[in-house]
Design a protein around this motif. Structure first.
Motif, PDB file in Angstrom:
ATOM      1  N   ILE A 191       0.843  -1.199   0.000  1.00 56.95           N
ATOM      2  CA  ILE A 191       0.000   0.000   0.000  1.00 56.95           C
ATOM      3  C   ILE A 191       0.875   1.245   0.000  1.00 56.95           C
ATOM      4  O   ILE A 191       0.643   2.184  -0.766  1.00 56.95           O
ATOM      5  N   ALA A 192       1.902   1.251   0.848  1.00 60.67           N
ATOM      6  CA  ALA A 192       2.804   2.404   0.930  1.00 60.67           C
ATOM      7  C   ALA A 192       3.483   2.664  -0.415  1.00 60.67           C
ATOM      8  O   ALA A 192       3.580   3.811  -0.851  1.00 60.67           O
ATOM      9  N   GLN A 193       3.913   1.615  -1.048  1.00 64.58           N
ATOM     10  CA  GLN A 193       4.572   1.763  -2.348  1.00 64.58           C
ATOM     11  C   GLN A 193       3.599   2.341  -3.377  1.00 64.58           C
ATOM     12  O   GLN A 193       3.958   3.236  -4.141  1.00 64.58           O
ATOM     13  N   THR A 194       2.368   1.858  -3.379  1.00 63.92           N
ATOM     14  CA  THR A 194       1.358   2.359  -4.309  1.00 63.92           C
ATOM     15  C   THR A 194       1.079   3.839  -4.077  1.00 63.92           C
ATOM     16  O   THR A 194       0.912   4.604  -5.023  1.00 63.92           O
ATOM     17  N   LEU A 195       1.040   4.238  -2.802  1.00 63.22           N
ATOM     18  CA  LEU A 195       0.750   5.634  -2.458  1.00 63.22           C
ATOM     19  C   LEU A 195       1.997   6.513  -2.431  1.00 63.22           C
ATOM     20  O   LEU A 195       1.903   7.697  -2.119  1.00 63.22           O
ATOM     21  N   ASP A 196       3.148   5.921  -2.728  1.00 60.58           N
ATOM     22  CA  ASP A 196       4.426   6.632  -2.739  1.00 60.58           C
ATOM     23  C   ASP A 196       4.705   7.305  -1.389  1.00 60.58           C
ATOM     24  O   ASP A 196       4.955   8.501  -1.299  1.00 60.58           O
ATOM     25  N   GLN A 197       4.593   6.485  -0.316  1.00 63.24           N
ATOM     26  CA  GLN A 197       4.896   6.970   1.020  1.00 63.24           C
ATOM     27  C   GLN A 197       5.590   5.863   1.789  1.00 63.24           C
ATOM     28  O   GLN A 197       5.640   4.720   1.338  1.00 63.24           O
ATOM     29  N   SER A 198       6.120   6.191   2.944  1.00 60.83           N
ATOM     30  CA  SER A 198       6.829   5.181   3.727  1.00 60.83           C
ATOM     31  C   SER A 198       5.834   4.228   4.381  1.00 60.83           C
ATOM     32  O   SER A 198       4.695   4.609   4.674  1.00 60.83           O
ATOM     33  N   ASN A 203       5.846   3.304   7.382  1.00 58.80           N
ATOM     34  CA  ASN A 203       5.503   3.858   8.697  1.00 58.80           C
ATOM     35  C   ASN A 203       4.351   4.852   8.596  1.00 58.80           C
ATOM     36  O   ASN A 203       3.472   4.883   9.454  1.00 58.80           O
ATOM     37  N   THR A 204       4.348   5.672   7.556  1.00 57.32           N
ATOM     38  CA  THR A 204       3.252   6.623   7.346  1.00 57.32           C
ATOM     39  C   THR A 204       1.952   5.869   7.099  1.00 57.32           C
ATOM     40  O   THR A 204       0.911   6.197   7.672  1.00 57.32           O
ATOM     41  N   THR A 205       2.018   4.847   6.276  1.00 56.01           N
ATOM     42  CA  THR A 205       0.833   4.036   5.999  1.00 56.01           C
ATOM     43  C   THR A 205       0.316   3.392   7.279  1.00 56.01           C
ATOM     44  O   THR A 205      -0.884   3.422   7.559  1.00 56.01           O
ATOM     45  N   HIS A 206       1.223   2.837   8.083  1.00 55.14           N
ATOM     46  CA  HIS A 206       0.836   2.205   9.344  1.00 55.14           C
ATOM     47  C   HIS A 206       0.154   3.221  10.265  1.00 55.14           C
ATOM     48  O   HIS A 206      -0.866   2.921  10.883  1.00 55.14           O
ATOM     49  N   PHE A 207       0.698   4.425  10.344  1.00 53.90           N
ATOM     50  CA  PHE A 207       0.107   5.478  11.171  1.00 53.90           C
ATOM     51  C   PHE A 207      -1.322   5.786  10.716  1.00 53.90           C
ATOM     52  O   PHE A 207      -2.230   5.902  11.530  1.00 53.90           O
ATOM     53  N   HIS A 208      -1.524   5.917   9.413  1.00 52.91           N
ATOM     54  CA  HIS A 208      -2.856   6.230   8.895  1.00 52.91           C
ATOM     55  C   HIS A 208      -3.845   5.087   9.148  1.00 52.91           C
ATOM     56  O   HIS A 208      -4.996   5.333   9.512  1.00 52.91           O
ATOM     57  N   VAL A 209      -3.391   3.853   8.974  1.00 56.61           N
ATOM     58  CA  VAL A 209      -4.257   2.703   9.224  1.00 56.61           C
ATOM     59  C   VAL A 209      -4.651   2.664  10.700  1.00 56.61           C
ATOM     60  O   VAL A 209      -5.822   2.466  11.029  1.00 56.61           O
ATOM     61  N   LYS A 210      -3.706   2.887  11.597  1.00 52.72           N
ATOM     62  CA  LYS A 210      -4.016   2.913  13.028  1.00 52.72           C
ATOM     63  C   LYS A 210      -5.007   4.026  13.350  1.00 52.72           C
ATOM     64  O   LYS A 210      -5.912   3.841  14.171  1.00 52.72           O
ATOM     65  N   SER A 211      -4.880   5.160  12.691  1.00 51.19           N
ATOM     66  CA  SER A 211      -5.808   6.273  12.917  1.00 51.19           C
ATOM     67  C   SER A 211      -7.219   5.915  12.467  1.00 51.19           C
ATOM     68  O   SER A 211      -8.200   6.280  13.125  1.00 51.19           O
ATOM     69  N   ILE A 212      -7.328   5.218  11.360  1.00 53.07           N
ATOM     70  CA  ILE A 212      -8.642   4.792  10.863  1.00 53.07           C
ATOM     71  C   ILE A 212      -9.277   3.826  11.852  1.00 53.07           C
ATOM     72  O   ILE A 212     -10.457   3.954  12.193  1.00 53.07           O
ATOM     73  N   TYR A 213      -8.502   2.837  12.331  1.00 50.56           N
ATOM     74  CA  TYR A 213      -9.028   1.906  13.324  1.00 50.56           C
ATOM     75  C   TYR A 213      -9.519   2.653  14.558  1.00 50.56           C
ATOM     76  O   TYR A 213     -10.601   2.374  15.076  1.00 50.56           O
ATOM     77  N   ALA A 214      -8.728   3.593  15.044  1.00 51.27           N
ATOM     78  CA  ALA A 214      -9.096   4.348  16.248  1.00 51.27           C
ATOM     79  C   ALA A 214     -10.367   5.163  16.024  1.00 51.27           C
ATOM     80  O   ALA A 214     -11.232   5.227  16.901  1.00 51.27           O
ATOM     81  N   LYS A 215     -10.484   5.764  14.868  1.00 52.65           N
ATOM     82  CA  LYS A 215     -11.651   6.589  14.578  1.00 52.65           C
ATOM     83  C   LYS A 215     -12.942   5.777  14.680  1.00 52.65           C
ATOM     84  O   LYS A 215     -13.963   6.276  15.164  1.00 52.65           O
ATOM     85  N   PHE A 216     -12.907   4.544  14.225  1.00 57.35           N
ATOM     86  CA  PHE A 216     -14.090   3.705  14.234  1.00 57.35           C
ATOM     87  C   PHE A 216     -14.158   2.779  15.446  1.00 57.35           C
ATOM     88  O   PHE A 216     -15.086   1.992  15.574  1.00 57.35           O
TER      89      PHE A 216
END
Length: 55
Positions: free
Chosen positions: A16-23, A25-38
């Protein structure tokens, strides 16, 4: 089995990170934020929540 699941999860985040051209760690942070939000702890429960909302 849990180790295999974590490895798959980490591998998936890297893709996913490679597809979005990000690290990964950034992808992991965003995924954790989504889980927390819901208020969910993993992809399966988040998916179940999403499927219930579609009905």
């Amino acid at each position: 089995m849990a180790r295999r699941s974590r490895w798959r999860s980490a591998s998936h985040r890297k893709q996913i990170a490679q597809t979005l051209d990000q690290s990964p760690n950034t992808t992991h942070f965003h995924v954790k934020s989504i889980y927390a939000k819901f208020g969910e702890r993993n992809r399966a429960t988040l998916t179940a929540l999403w499927l219930r909302k579609l009905r």
